[in-house]
Structure formats: C-alpha cells, structure tokens
Scaffold this motif. Structure first.
Motif, short mmCIF file in Angstrom:
data_model
loop_
_atom_site.label_atom_id
_atom_site.label_comp_id
_atom_site.label_asym_id
_atom_site.label_seq_id
_atom_site.Cartn_x
_atom_site.Cartn_y
_atom_site.Cartn_z
N CYS A 1 -25.45 -12.98 -9.44
CA CYS A 1 -26.45 -11.67 -10.63
C CYS A 1 -26.25 -11.19 -10.62
O CYS A 1 -25.59 -10.10 -9.93
CB CYS A 1 -28.07 -11.96 -9.35
SG CYS A 1 -29.02 -11.70 -10.42
N GLY B 1 -29.53 -7.57 -10.26
CA GLY B 1 -30.10 -6.88 -8.88
C GLY B 1 -31.85 -6.44 -8.55
O GLY B 1 -32.28 -5.06 -8.41
N CYS B 2 -32.43 -7.55 -8.50
CA CYS B 2 -33.82 -7.05 -8.16
C CYS B 2 -34.62 -6.48 -6.46
O CYS B 2 -33.79 -7.26 -6.65
CB CYS B 2 -34.68 -8.35 -8.50
SG CYS B 2 -34.55 -8.32 -10.49
N CYS C 1 -36.14 -9.31 -4.84
CA CYS C 1 -35.49 -11.34 -4.86
C CYS C 1 -35.25 -11.35 -3.56
O CYS C 1 -34.83 -10.92 -2.31
CB CYS C 1 -33.65 -10.66 -5.78
SG CYS C 1 -32.82 -12.25 -5.36
N ASP C 2 -35.99 -12.97 -3.66
CA ASP C 2 -35.83 -13.85 -2.65
C ASP C 2 -34.35 -14.62 -2.35
O ASP C 2 -34.36 -14.90 -0.92
CB ASP C 2 -37.11 -14.37 -2.40
CG ASP C 2 -37.39 -15.14 -3.25
OD1 ASP C 2 -36.48 -15.01 -3.94
OD2 ASP C 2 -38.20 -15.46 -3.34
N LYS D 1 -31.13 -13.25 -2.41
CA LYS D 1 -30.15 -11.92 -2.67
C LYS D 1 -28.91 -12.71 -1.73
O LYS D 1 -27.98 -12.13 -2.28
CB LYS D 1 -30.48 -10.47 -1.82
CG LYS D 1 -31.96 -10.06 -2.15
CD LYS D 1 -31.96 -8.83 -1.46
CE LYS D 1 -32.82 -7.78 -2.17
NZ LYS D 1 -33.02 -6.76 -1.62
N ASP D 2 -29.08 -13.78 -1.32
CA ASP D 2 -27.41 -14.07 -0.78
C ASP D 2 -26.69 -14.50 -2.04
O ASP D 2 -25.95 -15.29 -2.32
CB ASP D 2 -27.76 -15.29 0.15
CG ASP D 2 -27.78 -14.69 1.26
OD1 ASP D 2 -28.01 -13.59 1.59
OD2 ASP D 2 -28.34 -15.51 2.46
N TRP E 1 -25.88 -13.13 -4.87
CA TRP E 1 -25.28 -12.12 -6.07
C TRP E 1 -24.68 -12.66 -6.17
O TRP E 1 -23.88 -11.90 -6.53
CB TRP E 1 -26.27 -10.87 -5.58
CG TRP E 1 -28.02 -10.88 -5.72
CD1 TRP E 1 -28.88 -12.05 -6.20
CD2 TRP E 1 -28.45 -9.21 -5.47
NE1 TRP E 1 -29.80 -11.45 -6.56
CE2 TRP E 1 -30.05 -9.63 -5.87
CE3 TRP E 1 -27.63 -7.99 -5.26
CZ2 TRP E 1 -30.29 -8.32 -6.04
CZ3 TRP E 1 -28.89 -7.05 -4.97
CH2 TRP E 1 -29.98 -7.49 -5.26
#
Length: 217
Positions: free
Chosen positions: A45, A48-49, A52-53, A55-56, A58
């Motif tokens: 991803c 990059g919010c 974000c719940d 984030k792993d 990304w």
C-alpha cells in the motif's frame, strides 16, 4: 498474434501475488454486510492512512507470494468446496497496486462472486461484480475507478470529512450506494454527528464495522 496471446495467457496463469492473509468470515461493512465472505488481503500500500488498522500490509515485500492456482485452491478449501453465494473480497493494503484480471477470472471460474475494496488510487484491473470505493485524502482516487464504483464508503475521522464525502458523491455514478463509516477509534465522537447528518441527507447511509462487534476477522 497467436504467439502473443499464448504468451499473455502463460504470464497471467503463472502470476504470483503477495498475500498478507486470507480467511473465511462474514463481511462486516457496506452493502454486503452480513454475507458470507472469503477475504484475500494483498500486501502493498502506498496510500498510508494514519489510522489504518492493517499497517502490516503496507510493505509489499513482507508477505509470501502465491500463484493464482494456490490462492483459489485455498479459498475453495476454506469455504468447504462450494463457493455458491459466497463473495470473494479482494482487499489490502491497496489491491489495485497489482494486476487482478487473472485472479478474478479464476475466482469466477470456480463460482465465487468477486468484490473489491479499494482507495481507487491505482488504475482499475480485474473483473468485479461489486466495487467498493473508499477514497483517502492521502492519495486521490482516479476517475475510472470513481465512475465504476457500486459503493462509496467514506471514513469519518473528523467534521471536515462530511464535505470530503460530498465531493466524491458528486462524482460517482447515480446508482452508486453512499455510505459514511466512523473511524473505529473516533466512533463515540463521530456517530452522533453522523446520525444527524444522515437524517438531514437521507441519500447517505451509516455503515458500521459489525465484524468488530462480533469479534471476528
């Protein structure tokens, strides 16, 4: 020409995609809330919010890559072999960072309905029965994805997000379903505002993450 077609088919069939996780559960959000759903969460991803719940997801290189055949075989095994009336939800991360035609075609061939959840920040690929667009302020959605969306889901983190939601509501096709969803950590603060907003703007509906209330993936 025939050689090119054969080459493209081989390339699609042999494609590998990074999969962070995949699991059989209940869709907790949006139009298909409450339906049996098999989730395929692809890695990678670049949106990059901050809230974000997942984030792993990304880092695109942090997840094992699987062939299309492996992904579909695992899906069939986990749903018990019969995907009738089960939606396959391709999500992320940002799934449109990857070419998705081969994956969606393979899922269709065995009987899944294909859905996607995307920020719309990358060009649309794949053949989907339902497209959920959840645009983010950090990287704008592309016009082709906006027009193709069946469902617009805007996350409400603060008061300015209502205007953000209306910006996209003016750009989607007239048949697109409109949802606002509270960011999970701000739900107590935002929900009263959202209730008042929908009462004044009934073209919108409130979407809640019911899977979190049910304590399921």
């Amino acid at each position: 020409m025939i050689e090119n077609i054969e080459k493209n088919t081989t390339t699609q069939t042999s494609m590998h995609l990074p999969v962070m996780e995949s699991f059989y559960t209940i869709q907790g959000e949006g139009f298909y809330q409450g339906h049996a759903a098999y989730f395929i969460r692809l890695g990678g991803c670049d949106v990059g919010c901050v809230w974000c719940d997942v984030k792993d997801s990304w880092d695109i290189d942090a997840h094992p890559k699987f062939s299309i055949d492996q992904i579909v075989a695992k899906a069939l095994e986990e749903v018990g072999g019969d995907p009738k009336n089960i939606i396959a939800v391709i999500t992320g991360g940002e799934p449109l960072m990857h070419p998705l035609d081969a994956l969606t075609d393979a899922l269709h061939q065995v009987g899944f309905q294909t859905n996607i959840e995307t920020s719309g920040a990358h060009p649309l690929s794949g053949h989907f029965d339902w497209i959920c667009l959840s645009p983010k302020k950090f990287k704008f959605a592309l016009p082709d994805v906006i027009q193709a969306a069946n469902e617009l889901k805007v996350i409400i983190f603060n008061k300015s997000d209502f205007a953000w939601a209306e910006k996209y509501a003016a750009e989607v096709n007239p048949a697109c379903k409109l949802y606002i969803q509270p960011e999970w950590s701000k739900r107590a603060e935002m929900l009263p505002l959202m209730i008042d907003y929908v009462k004044s703007n009934p073209q919108w509906e409130i979407c809640l993450q019911i899977h979190k209330y049910m304590d399921i993936p």
